[in-house]
Write a protein that holds these residues in place. Sequence first.
Motif, PDB file in Angstrom:
ATOM      1  N   ALA A 167       0.828  -1.203   0.000  1.00  0.00           N
ATOM      2  CA  ALA A 167       0.000   0.000   0.000  1.00  0.00           C
ATOM      3  C   ALA A 167       0.867   1.259   0.000  1.00  0.00           C
ATOM      4  O   ALA A 167       0.595   2.221  -0.720  1.00  0.00           O
ATOM      5  CB  ALA A 167      -0.934  -0.011   1.205  1.00  0.00           C
ATOM      6  N   ILE A 177      -4.096   5.618  -3.556  1.00  0.00           N
ATOM      7  CA  ILE A 177      -4.537   5.030  -2.294  1.00  0.00           C
ATOM      8  C   ILE A 177      -4.755   6.143  -1.286  1.00  0.00           C
ATOM      9  O   ILE A 177      -3.988   7.109  -1.238  1.00  0.00           O
ATOM     10  CB  ILE A 177      -3.482   4.025  -1.773  1.00  0.00           C
ATOM     11  CG1 ILE A 177      -3.785   2.634  -2.328  1.00  0.00           C
ATOM     12  CG2 ILE A 177      -3.462   3.986  -0.255  1.00  0.00           C
ATOM     13  CD1 ILE A 177      -3.013   1.538  -1.680  1.00  0.00           C
ATOM     14  N   GLU A 181      -7.537   5.823   4.897  1.00  0.00           N
ATOM     15  CA  GLU A 181      -8.405   4.656   4.759  1.00  0.00           C
ATOM     16  C   GLU A 181      -7.582   3.368   4.930  1.00  0.00           C
ATOM     17  O   GLU A 181      -8.021   2.427   5.594  1.00  0.00           O
ATOM     18  CB  GLU A 181      -9.081   4.666   3.392  1.00  0.00           C
ATOM     19  CG  GLU A 181     -10.112   3.556   3.247  1.00  0.00           C
ATOM     20  CD  GLU A 181     -10.879   3.661   1.930  1.00  0.00           C
ATOM     21  OE1 GLU A 181     -10.340   4.274   0.989  1.00  0.00           O
ATOM     22  OE2 GLU A 181     -11.991   3.129   1.853  1.00  0.00           O
ATOM     23  N   ALA A 182      -6.417   3.352   4.337  1.00  0.00           N
ATOM     24  CA  ALA A 182      -5.544   2.181   4.478  1.00  0.00           C
ATOM     25  C   ALA A 182      -5.230   1.928   5.943  1.00  0.00           C
ATOM     26  O   ALA A 182      -5.292   0.795   6.426  1.00  0.00           O
ATOM     27  CB  ALA A 182      -4.267   2.374   3.677  1.00  0.00           C
ATOM     28  N   VAL A 185      -8.386   0.470   7.539  1.00  0.00           N
ATOM     29  CA  VAL A 185      -8.890  -0.821   7.078  1.00  0.00           C
ATOM     30  C   VAL A 185      -7.868  -1.951   7.208  1.00  0.00           C
ATOM     31  O   VAL A 185      -8.206  -3.067   7.632  1.00  0.00           O
ATOM     32  CB  VAL A 185      -9.338  -0.706   5.605  1.00  0.00           C
ATOM     33  CG1 VAL A 185      -9.565  -2.076   5.007  1.00  0.00           C
ATOM     34  CG2 VAL A 185     -10.583   0.159   5.515  1.00  0.00           C
ATOM     35  N   LEU A 186      -6.631  -1.681   6.826  1.00  0.00           N
ATOM     36  CA  LEU A 186      -5.654  -2.772   6.735  1.00  0.00           C
ATOM     37  C   LEU A 186      -5.421  -3.531   8.039  1.00  0.00           C
ATOM     38  O   LEU A 186      -5.362  -4.767   8.020  1.00  0.00           O
ATOM     39  CB  LEU A 186      -4.318  -2.251   6.176  1.00  0.00           C
ATOM     40  CG  LEU A 186      -4.279  -1.927   4.686  1.00  0.00           C
ATOM     41  CD1 LEU A 186      -2.860  -1.546   4.260  1.00  0.00           C
ATOM     42  CD2 LEU A 186      -4.756  -3.117   3.855  1.00  0.00           C
TER      43      LEU A 186
ATOM     44  N   LEU B 151     -13.889  -3.295  -0.536  1.00  0.00           N
ATOM     45  CA  LEU B 151     -12.820  -2.335  -0.265  1.00  0.00           C
ATOM     46  C   LEU B 151     -12.350  -1.736  -1.580  1.00  0.00           C
ATOM     47  O   LEU B 151     -12.609  -2.296  -2.642  1.00  0.00           O
ATOM     48  CB  LEU B 151     -11.653  -3.044   0.413  1.00  0.00           C
ATOM     49  CG  LEU B 151     -11.956  -3.739   1.740  1.00  0.00           C
ATOM     50  CD1 LEU B 151     -10.759  -4.570   2.176  1.00  0.00           C
ATOM     51  CD2 LEU B 151     -12.304  -2.713   2.791  1.00  0.00           C
ATOM     52  N   PRO B 152     -11.639  -0.612  -1.517  1.00  0.00           N
ATOM     53  CA  PRO B 152     -11.079  -0.056  -2.750  1.00  0.00           C
ATOM     54  C   PRO B 152     -10.144  -1.071  -3.405  1.00  0.00           C
ATOM     55  O   PRO B 152      -9.403  -1.785  -2.720  1.00  0.00           O
ATOM     56  CB  PRO B 152     -10.288   1.164  -2.262  1.00  0.00           C
ATOM     57  CG  PRO B 152     -10.882   1.513  -0.944  1.00  0.00           C
ATOM     58  CD  PRO B 152     -11.364   0.224  -0.356  1.00  0.00           C
ATOM     59  N   PRO B 154      -7.258  -0.904  -4.944  1.00  0.00           N
ATOM     60  CA  PRO B 154      -5.836  -0.923  -4.589  1.00  0.00           C
ATOM     61  C   PRO B 154      -5.578  -1.610  -3.256  1.00  0.00           C
ATOM     62  O   PRO B 154      -4.555  -2.287  -3.091  1.00  0.00           O
ATOM     63  CB  PRO B 154      -5.475   0.563  -4.508  1.00  0.00           C
ATOM     64  CG  PRO B 154      -6.472   1.250  -5.363  1.00  0.00           C
ATOM     65  CD  PRO B 154      -7.732   0.474  -5.238  1.00  0.00           C
ATOM     66  N   LEU B 155      -6.487  -1.455  -2.315  1.00  0.00           N
ATOM     67  CA  LEU B 155      -6.292  -2.108  -1.024  1.00  0.00           C
ATOM     68  C   LEU B 155      -6.428  -3.622  -1.145  1.00  0.00           C
ATOM     69  O   LEU B 155      -5.666  -4.375  -0.539  1.00  0.00           O
ATOM     70  CB  LEU B 155      -7.285  -1.563   0.005  1.00  0.00           C
ATOM     71  CG  LEU B 155      -6.986  -0.159   0.522  1.00  0.00           C
ATOM     72  CD1 LEU B 155      -7.975   0.235   1.617  1.00  0.00           C
ATOM     73  CD2 LEU B 155      -5.563  -0.057   1.051  1.00  0.00           C
ATOM     74  N   SER B 158      -3.308  -4.861  -2.627  1.00  0.00           N
ATOM     75  CA  SER B 158      -2.226  -4.884  -1.641  1.00  0.00           C
ATOM     76  C   SER B 158      -2.351  -6.092  -0.729  1.00  0.00           C
ATOM     77  O   SER B 158      -1.364  -6.746  -0.397  1.00  0.00           O
ATOM     78  CB  SER B 158      -2.223  -3.608  -0.809  1.00  0.00           C
ATOM     79  OG  SER B 158      -2.019  -2.472  -1.638  1.00  0.00           O
ATOM     80  N   LEU B 159      -3.557  -6.384  -0.330  1.00  0.00           N
ATOM     81  CA  LEU B 159      -3.778  -7.503   0.585  1.00  0.00           C
ATOM     82  C   LEU B 159      -3.479  -8.838  -0.082  1.00  0.00           C
ATOM     83  O   LEU B 159      -2.952  -9.758   0.551  1.00  0.00           O
ATOM     84  CB  LEU B 159      -5.229  -7.490   1.095  1.00  0.00           C
ATOM     85  CG  LEU B 159      -5.521  -6.453   2.179  1.00  0.00           C
ATOM     86  CD1 LEU B 159      -7.023  -6.255   2.357  1.00  0.00           C
ATOM     87  CD2 LEU B 159      -4.895  -6.890   3.509  1.00  0.00           C
TER      88      LEU B 159
END
Lengths: 199, 199
Positions: A167, A177, A181-182, A185-186, B151-152, B154-155, B158-159
Amino acid sequence: MSPKQQRGEATVELLLDAALRVYAEAGEPGLTVNAVTRASGVSLGSLYHHFGSIDGLVDALLMRWLGRLLGEMVTALEHSRTARTGVRALTRTYLSFVREHREAGMLLHSSRADRLGMTQAAQLRDAQEARLTPMAAWVAHHVEKGEIAPLPLPLIESLVLGPVVGAARRWLTFGDIDLDEAARVLPERIWRSISAEAV
Amino acid sequence: MSPKQQRGEATVELLLDAALRVYAEAGEPGLTVNAVTRASGVSLGSLYHHFGSIDGLVDALLMRWLGRLLGEMVTALEHSRTARTGVRALTRTYLSFVREHREAGMLLHSSRADRLGMTQAAQLRDAQEARLTPMAAWVAHHVEKGEIAPLPLPLIESLVLGPVVGAARRWLTFGDIDLDEAARVLPERIWRSISAEAV
DNA sequence: ATCCTTCTAGAAAATCATTCTATTTCCGCG
DNA sequence: CGCGGAAATAGAATGATTTTCTAGAAGGAT
């Protein structure tokens, strides 16, 4: 530490600061010895005296910032009681760091970072060992307590840091991004991936 | 495609193959124009005619392998019915690819990879768009079906890719990961992180 | 056949990293 | 004080590598 080398320390600082500045402005291709000497006002001889090579200089710059980042992460970890909050602290610390030190973050993620250790392998290991060991111990501790799934350490690290690094890199490179939010959420998502709880 | 450029195509192949060979043997510092011309038997002029610069050559090499990797991943995705099996397919395809093409994998993960796009930004986008679009569509589709958390994009990426890339890089750099174990364990863990199901 | 474009070739120029030697700074010590 | 030496600074000289440039060969279209 010793009262000696007043000059030396100062020029080292000048060079490292200038190198980051040059990198920020001209990117990696522009990060040349001439550019750094020009930007720092330090002579070529001094640069080579202190760092031995351009790669040595860049490695030192990387080590400095990597050390700061890992330091903040270790601190964040120490203030977390549970594994779950630890993951959140790690994630947010990392993302905040990258946001606050954009250029350094770019350098850390980008290009030369994996070449790192070529010129300063020994020093790197020693210097970062002190930072990496507590993090590994922290993971091991929470694995034993049954909070984190009993997986090999490298896999746990990949699961935790992989999405965060991904990210961050994405934010740095494409900007598509939302870091807030990251950060929101992450942690929860990452936690689900390493939690020992059944699904 | 056109029947033209018989010579050109061949020398381009010669150069790209030689470049990967040189990289495998001498590492990134050894990847110089002279080394590539020597290893390929192609003249300096031809190299510059076709690629414009050493970075252009390396970028083209990266694009070639990135294209192959993405191609395999898209194929793997097309054969997966559910989101869950899709994640497993992606992970395993990626890890197999890196294992089977070690040098290319190193190049993709390492050093120059993020400089990529500097010399071939436009071509890169166009060339990979065809690969990236289906992957994004696949994700969107399964988000709509309620399998993947909303989720967006990009997220989610990434995950999913973060841990895989992290594990692959770690295997390439330190070798302290068992790729088979990673292929077995990661998909399930990654799935938990993006699944729409509550925990 | 001859024109034009693409491609090949390698010498010359430019750029960049590194080495080398000379000089300066500054501390410890007589 | 001031001398000796190690550390640091300085930039010219060297070496390596990338890039440019000019010339010529190959191959197809008219």
